[in-house]
Design a protein around this motif. Structure first.
Motif, PDB file in Angstrom:
ATOM      1  N   PRO A 137       0.770  -1.458  -0.014  1.00 50.50           N
ATOM      2  CA  PRO A 137      -0.034  -0.211  -0.013  1.00 50.50           C
ATOM      3  C   PRO A 137       0.719   1.204   0.105  1.00 50.50           C
ATOM      4  O   PRO A 137       0.324   2.214  -0.478  1.00 50.50           O
ATOM      5  CB  PRO A 137      -0.962  -0.013   1.253  1.00 50.50           C
ATOM      6  CG  PRO A 137      -0.811  -1.436   1.644  1.00 50.50           C
ATOM      7  CD  PRO A 137       0.563  -1.972   1.166  1.00 50.50           C
ATOM      8  N   THR A 141       1.170   3.349  -6.740  1.00 53.25           N
ATOM      9  CA  THR A 141       0.454   4.416  -7.340  1.00 53.25           C
ATOM     10  C   THR A 141      -1.100   4.692  -7.163  1.00 53.25           C
ATOM     11  O   THR A 141      -1.625   3.767  -7.177  1.00 53.25           O
ATOM     12  CB  THR A 141       0.972   4.832  -8.676  1.00 53.25           C
ATOM     13  OG1 THR A 141       0.247   3.996  -9.621  1.00 53.25           O
ATOM     14  CG2 THR A 141       2.467   4.745  -8.904  1.00 53.25           C
ATOM     15  N   PHE A 142      -1.435   6.101  -7.365  1.00 56.37           N
ATOM     16  CA  PHE A 142      -2.844   6.277  -7.044  1.00 56.37           C
ATOM     17  C   PHE A 142      -3.478   5.802  -8.408  1.00 56.37           C
ATOM     18  O   PHE A 142      -4.485   5.260  -8.318  1.00 56.37           O
ATOM     19  CB  PHE A 142      -3.341   7.863  -7.200  1.00 56.37           C
ATOM     20  CG  PHE A 142      -4.470   8.162  -7.192  1.00 56.37           C
ATOM     21  CD1 PHE A 142      -5.495   7.669  -6.304  1.00 56.37           C
ATOM     22  CD2 PHE A 142      -5.198   8.921  -8.408  1.00 56.37           C
ATOM     23  CE1 PHE A 142      -6.842   7.805  -6.362  1.00 56.37           C
ATOM     24  CE2 PHE A 142      -6.491   9.114  -8.621  1.00 56.37           C
ATOM     25  CZ  PHE A 142      -7.251   8.503  -7.523  1.00 56.37           C
ATOM     26  N   PHE A 145      -4.253   2.179  -8.274  1.00 58.69           N
ATOM     27  CA  PHE A 145      -4.843   1.861  -6.952  1.00 58.69           C
ATOM     28  C   PHE A 145      -6.409   2.060  -7.560  1.00 58.69           C
ATOM     29  O   PHE A 145      -7.229   1.269  -7.443  1.00 58.69           O
ATOM     30  CB  PHE A 145      -4.739   2.643  -5.859  1.00 58.69           C
ATOM     31  CG  PHE A 145      -5.713   2.541  -4.561  1.00 58.69           C
ATOM     32  CD1 PHE A 145      -5.590   1.625  -3.781  1.00 58.69           C
ATOM     33  CD2 PHE A 145      -6.604   3.592  -4.333  1.00 58.69           C
ATOM     34  CE1 PHE A 145      -6.334   1.515  -2.718  1.00 58.69           C
ATOM     35  CE2 PHE A 145      -7.439   3.451  -3.317  1.00 58.69           C
ATOM     36  CZ  PHE A 145      -7.361   2.552  -2.484  1.00 58.69           C
ATOM     37  N   GLU A 146      -6.511   3.194  -8.158  1.00 64.91           N
ATOM     38  CA  GLU A 146      -7.903   3.693  -8.607  1.00 64.91           C
ATOM     39  C   GLU A 146      -8.446   2.646  -9.811  1.00 64.91           C
ATOM     40  O   GLU A 146      -9.649   2.227  -9.678  1.00 64.91           O
ATOM     41  CB  GLU A 146      -7.899   5.012  -9.132  1.00 64.91           C
ATOM     42  CG  GLU A 146      -9.493   5.708  -9.534  1.00 64.91           C
ATOM     43  CD  GLU A 146      -9.229   6.927 -10.324  1.00 64.91           C
ATOM     44  OE1 GLU A 146      -8.600   7.289 -11.149  1.00 64.91           O
ATOM     45  OE2 GLU A 146     -10.245   7.750 -10.103  1.00 64.91           O
ATOM     46  N   ILE A 149      -9.197  -0.561  -7.911  1.00 71.58           N
ATOM     47  CA  ILE A 149     -10.307  -0.724  -7.002  1.00 71.58           C
ATOM     48  C   ILE A 149     -11.813  -0.421  -7.548  1.00 71.58           C
ATOM     49  O   ILE A 149     -12.617  -1.248  -7.102  1.00 71.58           O
ATOM     50  CB  ILE A 149     -10.087   0.281  -5.727  1.00 71.58           C
ATOM     51  CG1 ILE A 149     -10.693  -0.178  -4.540  1.00 71.58           C
ATOM     52  CG2 ILE A 149     -10.481   1.793  -6.245  1.00 71.58           C
ATOM     53  CD1 ILE A 149     -10.140   0.348  -3.309  1.00 71.58           C
ATOM     54  N   SER A 181     -11.497   8.278   5.694  1.00 71.94           N
ATOM     55  CA  SER A 181     -11.804   8.581   4.494  1.00 71.94           C
ATOM     56  C   SER A 181     -13.523   8.835   4.428  1.00 71.94           C
ATOM     57  O   SER A 181     -13.886   9.145   3.357  1.00 71.94           O
ATOM     58  CB  SER A 181     -11.455   7.519   3.589  1.00 71.94           C
ATOM     59  OG  SER A 181     -10.197   6.956   3.754  1.00 71.94           O
ATOM     60  N   VAL A 197     -12.473   8.051  -3.990  1.00 71.98           N
ATOM     61  CA  VAL A 197     -11.162   7.185  -4.098  1.00 71.98           C
ATOM     62  C   VAL A 197      -9.716   7.705  -3.786  1.00 71.98           C
ATOM     63  O   VAL A 197      -9.112   7.216  -3.068  1.00 71.98           O
ATOM     64  CB  VAL A 197     -11.430   6.632  -5.559  1.00 71.98           C
ATOM     65  CG1 VAL A 197     -10.095   5.642  -5.718  1.00 71.98           C
ATOM     66  CG2 VAL A 197     -12.433   5.558  -5.863  1.00 71.98           C
ATOM     67  N   GLN A 198      -9.761   8.928  -4.080  1.00 75.15           N
ATOM     68  CA  GLN A 198      -8.459   9.745  -4.014  1.00 75.15           C
ATOM     69  C   GLN A 198      -8.161   9.945  -2.609  1.00 75.15           C
ATOM     70  O   GLN A 198      -7.220   9.798  -2.006  1.00 75.15           O
ATOM     71  CB  GLN A 198      -8.677  11.078  -4.791  1.00 75.15           C
ATOM     72  CG  GLN A 198      -7.376  11.785  -4.733  1.00 75.15           C
ATOM     73  CD  GLN A 198      -7.170  12.629  -5.986  1.00 75.15           C
ATOM     74  OE1 GLN A 198      -7.927  13.088  -6.554  1.00 75.15           O
ATOM     75  NE2 GLN A 198      -5.790  12.953  -6.207  1.00 75.15           N
ATOM     76  N   TYR A 201      -7.247   6.583  -1.050  1.00 78.77           N
ATOM     77  CA  TYR A 201      -5.853   6.345  -1.141  1.00 78.77           C
ATOM     78  C   TYR A 201      -4.806   7.394  -0.492  1.00 78.77           C
ATOM     79  O   TYR A 201      -3.899   6.860   0.379  1.00 78.77           O
ATOM     80  CB  TYR A 201      -5.396   6.843  -2.459  1.00 78.77           C
ATOM     81  CG  TYR A 201      -4.055   6.537  -3.028  1.00 78.77           C
ATOM     82  CD1 TYR A 201      -3.271   5.368  -3.457  1.00 78.77           C
ATOM     83  CD2 TYR A 201      -3.222   8.022  -3.146  1.00 78.77           C
ATOM     84  CE1 TYR A 201      -2.123   5.324  -3.589  1.00 78.77           C
ATOM     85  CE2 TYR A 201      -1.863   7.679  -3.702  1.00 78.77           C
ATOM     86  CZ  TYR A 201      -1.251   6.612  -3.807  1.00 78.77           C
ATOM     87  OH  TYR A 201       0.022   6.539  -4.089  1.00 78.77           O
ATOM     88  N   GLN A 202      -5.133   8.541  -0.439  1.00 75.97           N
ATOM     89  CA  GLN A 202      -4.286   9.541   0.519  1.00 75.97           C
ATOM     90  C   GLN A 202      -4.105   9.187   1.811  1.00 75.97           C
ATOM     91  O   GLN A 202      -3.181   9.046   2.583  1.00 75.97           O
ATOM     92  CB  GLN A 202      -4.641  11.062   0.093  1.00 75.97           C
ATOM     93  CG  GLN A 202      -4.104  11.371  -1.076  1.00 75.97           C
ATOM     94  CD  GLN A 202      -4.728  12.775  -1.749  1.00 75.97           C
ATOM     95  OE1 GLN A 202      -5.738  13.285  -1.081  1.00 75.97           O
ATOM     96  NE2 GLN A 202      -4.507  13.347  -2.744  1.00 75.97           N
ATOM     97  N   MET A 204      -5.019   6.088   3.290  1.00 75.87           N
ATOM     98  CA  MET A 204      -4.542   5.141   3.482  1.00 75.87           C
ATOM     99  C   MET A 204      -3.023   5.203   3.864  1.00 75.87           C
ATOM    100  O   MET A 204      -2.487   4.802   4.985  1.00 75.87           O
ATOM    101  CB  MET A 204      -4.680   4.042   2.377  1.00 75.87           C
ATOM    102  CG  MET A 204      -3.672   2.814   2.364  1.00 75.87           C
ATOM    103  SD  MET A 204      -4.223   1.784   0.850  1.00 75.87           S
ATOM    104  CE  MET A 204      -3.169   2.764  -0.448  1.00 75.87           C
TER     105      MET A 204
END
Ligand SMILES: [Zn+2]
Length: 282
Positions: A137, A141-142, A145-146, A149, A181, A197-198, A201-202, A204
């Protein structure tokens, strides 16, 4: 169970002690914790630890004879650096000694679910295919991940716990990450906006990095290599706080079962997203 921040803390703590040290002796009190097919534990004697790293929740020792050790602490496993003046602890199942060093590395495990697996060079090469682990994790990268997911059709909590999706998250940090989140643990990824989602990620990355700085969470059994507790449990917002008021809104934290795991969340701050994923308004 130790998760990414606890395992990372152990790896960082072990490095100054055992990096480039030669194993001079290995005492095994409970043979069943050593998992090996081809390599006898005796083959570890005389080898040097060339590297110590983390793969998800696994601690990996790379040895000079091309063998690898994988330590999985499961529920209650501990790796502890012990000096001769310290008392022998019950539930110590294996002890590594090192050339010219006073300290020893002890593997201790009350419930005995953890293990030390020995791989030959050939077995190590095959292992990623046999047990595919998702990316870390903290390295993903974002965009990756996006993309990954939003294709998932399971509840978000179940996705984040899946070690083939991302390796290293467990029940504590998934609950904390979802709270920060503002995402309900039963949300379907398809219903999350790209902003959500962003944020996930941030958050996490932030939660995990903060937990590593605070040397992990000690709930029951987790201890660092010198027997010290972690400090992140004092930052927990939902995990272990069922029926306590949410620090943001005062609503009582609820506990439900998601993906077969007890799941704590704030019913006000973490609303269940309805409807299909739509483009975010500009
Ligand atoms: Zn709340």
């Amino acid at each position: 169970m130790p998760e990414l921040p606890e395992v990372e803390t152990i790896v960082q703590g072990l490095r100054p002690y055992i990096f480039k040290r030669k194993i001079s002796h290995l005492k095994i009190f409970l043979p069943k914790i050593i998992h090996t097919k081809k390599v006898s534990p005796n083959h570890l004697i005389g080898t040097t630890i060339e590297n110590i790293s983390r793969l998800g929740k696994n601690i990996i020792f790379q040895l000079s004879n091309e063998c690898h050790l994988r330590v999985h602490l499961k529920m209650t496993g501990q790796l502890l650096i012990k000096f001769p003046e310290e008392d022998f602890q019950k539930h110590t199942h294996a002890i590594f000694s090192f050339d010219g060093e006073r300290f020893k590395l002890n593997y201790r495990d009350i419930r005995k679910f953890g293990f030390i697996q020995i791989f030959s060079a050939e077995e190590w090469e095959k292992w990623p295919k046999e047990s595919p682990l998702g990316p870390d994790p903290l390295e993903v990268t974002f965009s990756f991940f996006e993309e990954k997911i939003i294709k998932q059709k399971r509840m978000i909590k179940s996705v984040l716990l899946d070690q083939t999706f991302l390796a290293g998250l467990g029940n504590i940090y998934v609950d904390e990450i979802l709270y920060h989140s503002k995402i309900h643990p039963q949300s379907l990824p398809i219903n999350l906006s790209s902003n959500a989602v962003q944020e996930l990620y941030q958050t996490m990355v932030k939660v995990l990095k903060t937990a590593i700085l605070l040397r992990g969470s000690t709930i029951r059994d987790y201890l660092g290599i010198s027997g010290e507790a972690g400090n992140y449990q004092s930052k927990h917002q939902v995990y272990g706080r069922v029926n306590a008021p949410c620090h943001k809104c005062g609503t009582l934290i609820r506990k439900i079962k998601v993906a077969g795991r007890g799941t704590c969340f704030c019913p006000t701050c973490q609303k269940l997203e309805q409807g299909r994923r739509q483009a975010d308004p500009l």
